[in-house]
Design a protein around this motif. Sequence first.
Motif, PDB file in Angstrom:
ATOM      1  N   ASP A   2     -48.582  23.005 -46.752  1.00  0.00           N
ATOM      2  CA  ASP A   2     -48.515  21.797 -47.558  1.00  0.00           C
ATOM      3  C   ASP A   2     -47.057  21.431 -47.853  1.00  0.00           C
ATOM      4  N   LEU A   3     -46.867  20.235 -48.380  1.00  0.00           N
ATOM      5  CA  LEU A   3     -45.537  19.701 -48.613  1.00  0.00           C
ATOM      6  C   LEU A   3     -44.734  20.557 -49.591  1.00  0.00           C
ATOM      7  N   ASN A   4     -45.372  21.054 -50.628  1.00  0.00           N
ATOM      8  CA  ASN A   4     -44.662  21.898 -51.598  1.00  0.00           C
ATOM      9  C   ASN A   4     -44.124  23.165 -50.944  1.00  0.00           C
ATOM     10  N   GLN A   5     -44.900  23.765 -50.060  1.00  0.00           N
ATOM     11  CA  GLN A   5     -44.447  24.971 -49.364  1.00  0.00           C
ATOM     12  C   GLN A   5     -43.292  24.643 -48.426  1.00  0.00           C
ATOM     13  N   LEU A   6     -43.357  23.487 -47.776  1.00  0.00           N
ATOM     14  CA  LEU A   6     -42.254  23.070 -46.909  1.00  0.00           C
ATOM     15  C   LEU A   6     -40.969  22.886 -47.705  1.00  0.00           C
ATOM     16  N   TYR A   7     -41.078  22.233 -48.867  1.00  0.00           N
ATOM     17  CA  TYR A   7     -39.907  22.052 -49.728  1.00  0.00           C
ATOM     18  C   TYR A   7     -39.342  23.405 -50.171  1.00  0.00           C
ATOM     19  N   ALA A   8     -40.209  24.315 -50.569  1.00  0.00           N
ATOM     20  CA  ALA A   8     -39.760  25.635 -51.020  1.00  0.00           C
ATOM     21  C   ALA A   8     -39.054  26.383 -49.890  1.00  0.00           C
ATOM     22  N   ASN A   9     -39.622  26.354 -48.699  1.00  0.00           N
ATOM     23  CA  ASN A   9     -39.007  27.031 -47.554  1.00  0.00           C
ATOM     24  C   ASN A   9     -37.668  26.393 -47.198  1.00  0.00           C
ATOM     25  N   TYR A  29     -29.944  30.263 -40.181  1.00  0.00           N
ATOM     26  CA  TYR A  29     -30.408  29.626 -41.412  1.00  0.00           C
ATOM     27  C   TYR A  29     -30.339  28.107 -41.308  1.00  0.00           C
ATOM     28  N   PHE A  30     -29.273  27.586 -40.712  1.00  0.00           N
ATOM     29  CA  PHE A  30     -29.177  26.138 -40.588  1.00  0.00           C
ATOM     30  C   PHE A  30     -30.211  25.597 -39.607  1.00  0.00           C
ATOM     31  N   ASP A  31     -30.584  26.386 -38.608  1.00  0.00           N
ATOM     32  CA  ASP A  31     -31.692  25.991 -37.732  1.00  0.00           C
ATOM     33  C   ASP A  31     -32.976  25.882 -38.545  1.00  0.00           C
ATOM     34  N   LEU A  32     -33.185  26.820 -39.468  1.00  0.00           N
ATOM     35  CA  LEU A  32     -34.370  26.769 -40.327  1.00  0.00           C
ATOM     36  C   LEU A  32     -34.322  25.563 -41.255  1.00  0.00           C
ATOM     37  N   VAL A  33     -33.145  25.259 -41.801  1.00  0.00           N
ATOM     38  CA  VAL A  33     -32.992  24.089 -42.666  1.00  0.00           C
ATOM     39  C   VAL A  33     -33.399  22.835 -41.892  1.00  0.00           C
ATOM     40  N   TYR A  36     -37.277  22.779 -41.191  1.00  0.00           N
ATOM     41  CA  TYR A  36     -38.100  22.392 -42.345  1.00  0.00           C
ATOM     42  C   TYR A  36     -37.876  20.931 -42.727  1.00  0.00           C
ATOM     43  N   ALA A  37     -36.670  20.434 -42.590  1.00  0.00           N
ATOM     44  CA  ALA A  37     -36.408  19.020 -42.873  1.00  0.00           C
ATOM     45  C   ALA A  37     -37.216  18.134 -41.924  1.00  0.00           C
ATOM     46  N   LYS A  38     -37.286  18.536 -40.674  1.00  0.00           N
ATOM     47  CA  LYS A  38     -38.069  17.780 -39.688  1.00  0.00           C
ATOM     48  C   LYS A  38     -39.560  17.822 -40.041  1.00  0.00           C
ATOM     49  N   HIS A  43     -44.489  15.294 -42.182  1.00  0.00           N
ATOM     50  CA  HIS A  43     -45.562  15.327 -43.174  1.00  0.00           C
ATOM     51  C   HIS A  43     -45.571  14.035 -43.988  1.00  0.00           C
ATOM     52  N   ARG A  44     -44.397  13.599 -44.401  1.00  0.00           N
ATOM     53  CA  ARG A  44     -44.286  12.371 -45.193  1.00  0.00           C
ATOM     54  C   ARG A  44     -44.701  11.153 -44.364  1.00  0.00           C
ATOM     55  N   ASP A  45     -44.313  11.135 -43.086  1.00  0.00           N
ATOM     56  CA  ASP A  45     -44.705  10.022 -42.214  1.00  0.00           C
ATOM     57  C   ASP A  45     -46.220   9.958 -42.038  1.00  0.00           C
ATOM     58  N   GLU A  46     -46.823  11.116 -41.825  1.00  0.00           N
ATOM     59  CA  GLU A  46     -48.280  11.173 -41.650  1.00  0.00           C
ATOM     60  C   GLU A  46     -49.009  10.728 -42.907  1.00  0.00           C
TER      61      GLU A  46
END
Length: 55
Positions: A2-9, A29-33, A36-38, A43-46
């Motif tokens: 869910d979106l909250n988990q994506l934000y937390a990660n 770490y920046f690859d992970l950033v 998750y931003a993508k 998620h927001r687009d969907e």
Amino acid sequence: MDLNQLYANHQRALVDARRSEGREDRPTYFDLVEYYAKRIGQHRDEARVRRHHSI
């Protein structure tokens, strides 16, 4: 995920990137950033949530 988990990660990856001691760890770490931003954007687009832009 869910979106909250994506934000937390995403936030956790940002903190880990800033705290990383070795240069070899930072790209991971920046690859992970970026990952998750993508995912957050997708998620927001969907969900048809408007994106806000900072000034």
